[in-house]
Design a protein around this motif. Sequence first.
Motif, PDB file in Angstrom:
ATOM      1  N   GLN A  92      -2.220  -3.992  -9.587  1.00  0.00           N
ATOM      2  CA  GLN A  92      -3.492  -3.274  -9.344  1.00  0.00           C
ATOM      3  C   GLN A  92      -2.928  -1.868  -9.142  1.00  0.00           C
ATOM      4  O   GLN A  92      -3.914  -0.901  -9.450  1.00  0.00           O
ATOM      5  CB  GLN A  92      -3.563  -3.826  -7.845  1.00  0.00           C
ATOM      6  CG  GLN A  92      -4.621  -3.044  -6.770  1.00  0.00           C
ATOM      7  CD  GLN A  92      -4.928  -3.545  -5.588  1.00  0.00           C
ATOM      8  OE1 GLN A  92      -6.013  -3.726  -5.201  1.00  0.00           O
ATOM      9  NE2 GLN A  92      -4.246  -3.901  -4.674  1.00  0.00           N
ATOM     10  N   ILE A  93      -1.878  -1.298  -8.705  1.00  0.00           N
ATOM     11  CA  ILE A  93      -1.368   0.006  -8.665  1.00  0.00           C
ATOM     12  C   ILE A  93      -1.229   0.565 -10.196  1.00  0.00           C
ATOM     13  O   ILE A  93      -1.811   1.741 -10.111  1.00  0.00           O
ATOM     14  CB  ILE A  93       0.176   0.090  -7.810  1.00  0.00           C
ATOM     15  CG1 ILE A  93      -0.289  -0.329  -6.367  1.00  0.00           C
ATOM     16  CG2 ILE A  93       0.691   1.324  -7.928  1.00  0.00           C
ATOM     17  CD1 ILE A  93       0.927  -0.587  -5.651  1.00  0.00           C
ATOM     18  N   ALA A 123       0.906  -1.180  -0.024  1.00  0.00           N
ATOM     19  CA  ALA A 123       0.050  -0.079   0.146  1.00  0.00           C
ATOM     20  C   ALA A 123       0.838   1.200  -0.059  1.00  0.00           C
ATOM     21  O   ALA A 123       0.396   2.125  -0.656  1.00  0.00           O
ATOM     22  CB  ALA A 123      -0.904   0.154   1.268  1.00  0.00           C
ATOM     23  N   THR A 124       1.883   1.203   0.569  1.00  0.00           N
ATOM     24  CA  THR A 124       2.834   2.290   0.758  1.00  0.00           C
ATOM     25  C   THR A 124       3.582   2.726  -0.850  1.00  0.00           C
ATOM     26  O   THR A 124       3.914   3.957  -0.727  1.00  0.00           O
ATOM     27  CB  THR A 124       3.990   2.185   1.785  1.00  0.00           C
ATOM     28  OG1 THR A 124       4.876   1.055   1.316  1.00  0.00           O
ATOM     29  CG2 THR A 124       3.658   1.864   3.180  1.00  0.00           C
ATOM     30  N   VAL A 174       5.056   7.677 -14.526  1.00  0.00           N
ATOM     31  CA  VAL A 174       6.284   7.626 -14.890  1.00  0.00           C
ATOM     32  C   VAL A 174       7.205   7.165 -14.093  1.00  0.00           C
ATOM     33  O   VAL A 174       8.258   6.302 -14.130  1.00  0.00           O
ATOM     34  CB  VAL A 174       6.859   8.944 -15.390  1.00  0.00           C
ATOM     35  CG1 VAL A 174       8.456   9.176 -15.420  1.00  0.00           C
ATOM     36  CG2 VAL A 174       6.240   9.601 -16.569  1.00  0.00           C
ATOM     37  N   ALA A 175       7.039   7.455 -12.901  1.00  0.00           N
ATOM     38  CA  ALA A 175       7.703   6.955 -11.625  1.00  0.00           C
ATOM     39  C   ALA A 175       7.391   5.669 -11.496  1.00  0.00           C
ATOM     40  O   ALA A 175       8.613   4.669 -11.121  1.00  0.00           O
ATOM     41  CB  ALA A 175       7.507   7.388 -10.472  1.00  0.00           C
ATOM     42  N   PHE A 176       6.115   4.959 -11.577  1.00  0.00           N
ATOM     43  CA  PHE A 176       5.913   3.558 -11.559  1.00  0.00           C
ATOM     44  C   PHE A 176       6.784   2.591 -12.607  1.00  0.00           C
ATOM     45  O   PHE A 176       7.667   1.831 -12.274  1.00  0.00           O
ATOM     46  CB  PHE A 176       4.499   3.181 -11.523  1.00  0.00           C
ATOM     47  CG  PHE A 176       4.090   1.777 -11.945  1.00  0.00           C
ATOM     48  CD1 PHE A 176       3.832   1.350 -10.566  1.00  0.00           C
ATOM     49  CD2 PHE A 176       4.345   1.165 -12.885  1.00  0.00           C
ATOM     50  CE1 PHE A 176       3.666  -0.134 -10.635  1.00  0.00           C
ATOM     51  CE2 PHE A 176       3.876  -0.385 -12.856  1.00  0.00           C
ATOM     52  CZ  PHE A 176       3.660  -0.932 -11.728  1.00  0.00           C
ATOM     53  N   HIS A 177       6.769   3.094 -13.824  1.00  0.00           N
ATOM     54  CA  HIS A 177       7.555   2.612 -14.860  1.00  0.00           C
ATOM     55  C   HIS A 177       8.988   2.604 -14.790  1.00  0.00           C
ATOM     56  O   HIS A 177       9.514   1.705 -14.762  1.00  0.00           O
ATOM     57  CB  HIS A 177       7.153   2.987 -16.240  1.00  0.00           C
ATOM     58  CG  HIS A 177       5.666   2.660 -16.592  1.00  0.00           C
ATOM     59  ND1 HIS A 177       5.328   1.510 -17.045  1.00  0.00           N
ATOM     60  CD2 HIS A 177       4.806   3.492 -16.996  1.00  0.00           C
ATOM     61  CE1 HIS A 177       4.143   1.460 -17.432  1.00  0.00           C
ATOM     62  NE2 HIS A 177       3.603   2.760 -17.232  1.00  0.00           N
ATOM     63  N   GLN A 178       9.554   3.639 -14.151  1.00  0.00           N
ATOM     64  CA  GLN A 178      11.031   3.549 -14.001  1.00  0.00           C
ATOM     65  C   GLN A 178      11.289   2.750 -12.845  1.00  0.00           C
ATOM     66  O   GLN A 178      12.297   2.102 -12.743  1.00  0.00           O
ATOM     67  CB  GLN A 178      11.409   4.981 -13.535  1.00  0.00           C
ATOM     68  CG  GLN A 178      11.304   5.990 -14.564  1.00  0.00           C
ATOM     69  CD  GLN A 178      11.638   7.489 -14.071  1.00  0.00           C
ATOM     70  OE1 GLN A 178      11.545   7.877 -13.116  1.00  0.00           O
ATOM     71  NE2 GLN A 178      12.164   8.264 -15.322  1.00  0.00           N
TER      72      GLN A 178
END
Length: 110
Positions: A87-88, A27-28, A62-66
């Motif tokens: 899910q995120i 979750a964090t 973008v941060a997720f993909h990186q």
Amino acid sequence: MGHDILGLNRAGDEIAYARFSMGNYNATILYRLLDAHHFYAGVSGSGGSSTFSKQQIEKALVAFHQLYNKGASTHSSYDTLPWDLKQILVFIKNCLVTAQREGSVKVYFG
């Protein structure tokens, strides 16, 4: 107890949903990507909400993909993600669709 995080459009309709049990540290990740750690209350969200601009949601994507998808955009790379990360990603993408259409999206952290 747990984290129920909802994305809402201007009309208040749910457009995105992510659920994490109270002991699920993943979750964090979503709180961090949205720069919303102040809504994290340990075993659940604080019950607060915030409105995020299109640019803020794009930045989160973008941060997720990186960090987690290594910038890959193919469907096969998506399939290898653990369930919570999928899910995120789906949550952020659904919020982005609304933010692109409406200019912003509201996120509730319960």
